[in-house]
Design an enzyme around this catalytic site. Structure first.
Site, PDB file in Angstrom:
ATOM      1  N   CYS A   1       7.423  85.433 -67.914  1.00  0.00           N
ATOM      2  CA  CYS A   1       6.705  86.338 -66.760  1.00  0.00           C
ATOM      3  C   CYS A   1       5.496  85.462 -66.166  1.00  0.00           C
ATOM      4  O   CYS A   1       4.806  85.586 -65.251  1.00  0.00           O
ATOM      5  CB  CYS A   1       6.035  87.488 -67.806  1.00  0.00           C
ATOM      6  SG  CYS A   1       7.079  88.666 -68.367  1.00  0.00           S
TER       7      CYS A   1
ATOM      8  N   HIS B   1       7.179  92.784 -50.117  1.00  0.00           N
ATOM      9  CA  HIS B   1       7.584  91.652 -49.572  1.00  0.00           C
ATOM     10  C   HIS B   1       6.448  90.638 -49.348  1.00  0.00           C
ATOM     11  O   HIS B   1       6.390  89.912 -48.577  1.00  0.00           O
ATOM     12  CB  HIS B   1       8.368  91.705 -48.290  1.00  0.00           C
ATOM     13  CG  HIS B   1       9.840  92.178 -48.520  1.00  0.00           C
ATOM     14  ND1 HIS B   1      10.228  93.489 -48.705  1.00  0.00           N
ATOM     15  CD2 HIS B   1      11.012  91.304 -48.654  1.00  0.00           C
ATOM     16  CE1 HIS B   1      11.338  93.300 -49.109  1.00  0.00           C
ATOM     17  NE2 HIS B   1      11.873  92.223 -48.911  1.00  0.00           N
TER      18      HIS B   1
ATOM     19  N   GLU C   1       7.884  98.384 -63.289  1.00  0.00           N
ATOM     20  CA  GLU C   1       8.589  97.082 -62.901  1.00  0.00           C
ATOM     21  C   GLU C   1      10.015  97.259 -63.330  1.00  0.00           C
ATOM     22  O   GLU C   1      10.917  96.372 -62.913  1.00  0.00           O
ATOM     23  CB  GLU C   1       8.002  95.990 -63.627  1.00  0.00           C
ATOM     24  CG  GLU C   1       6.655  95.655 -63.358  1.00  0.00           C
ATOM     25  CD  GLU C   1       5.913  94.572 -64.297  1.00  0.00           C
ATOM     26  OE1 GLU C   1       6.506  94.081 -65.264  1.00  0.00           O
ATOM     27  OE2 GLU C   1       4.991  93.790 -63.742  1.00  0.00           O
TER      28      GLU C   1
HETATM   29 ZN    ZN Z   1       7.020  90.540 -63.891  1.00  0.00          ZN
END
Ligand code: ZN
Length: 131
Positions: free
Chosen positions: A25, A76, A118
């Site tokens: 991460c 984006h 996520e």
């Molecule tokens: Zn992430």
């Protein structure tokens, strides 16, 4: 007291990394973030686009984060470059950021709940205190 609750869901695709995270991460990578925004109110309001008091909040004011980064949204972009430095780019703080910006765009007294995901199996929620 009776009340209305609006819920809207949208996605945006962006890159991020978690500063000083010891693991994957901490490296730049991307997610298709899923966001749900709930707005609750016991009264209706006019909006920027409608002069009559007929809505809790304009859906447009709840879905700003879906827009392209060049148009003021989060799509984006690199979240580490978009979010002010006091927000880390964890799902927790992305939810707080979306909450904080959305709060300024909805009528006073509208309660918000923001959920951010996520991945398909985990969600974070940030919401107004009910008390
Ligand atoms: Zn992430």
């Amino acid at each position: 007291m009776p009340r209305w609750k609006l819920t809207t869901e949208f996605t945006f695709d962006s890159a991020h990394y978690i500063k000083d995270y010891d693991g994957p991460c901490g490296r730049m990578h991307g997610h298709s973030y899923r966001v749900q925004v709930e707005a609750t109110s016991n009264q209706l309001h006019p909006s920027e686009h409608c002069p009559h008091p007929v809505m809790v909040a304009d859906f447009r004011s709840l879905r700003w984060a879906k827009k392209d980064v060049t148009k003021g949204g989060l799509d984006h972009g690199v979240l580490n470059e978009i979010l002010p430095p006091e927000y880390e780019t964890t799902a927790e703080m992305i939810a707080k950021y979306i909450y904080d910006v959305t709060k300024k765009r909805v009528p006073e007294g509208v309660k918000l709940k923001v959920r951010v995901s996520e991945t398909t199996n985990s969600w974070v929620e940030y919401e107004d205190d009910d008390s």
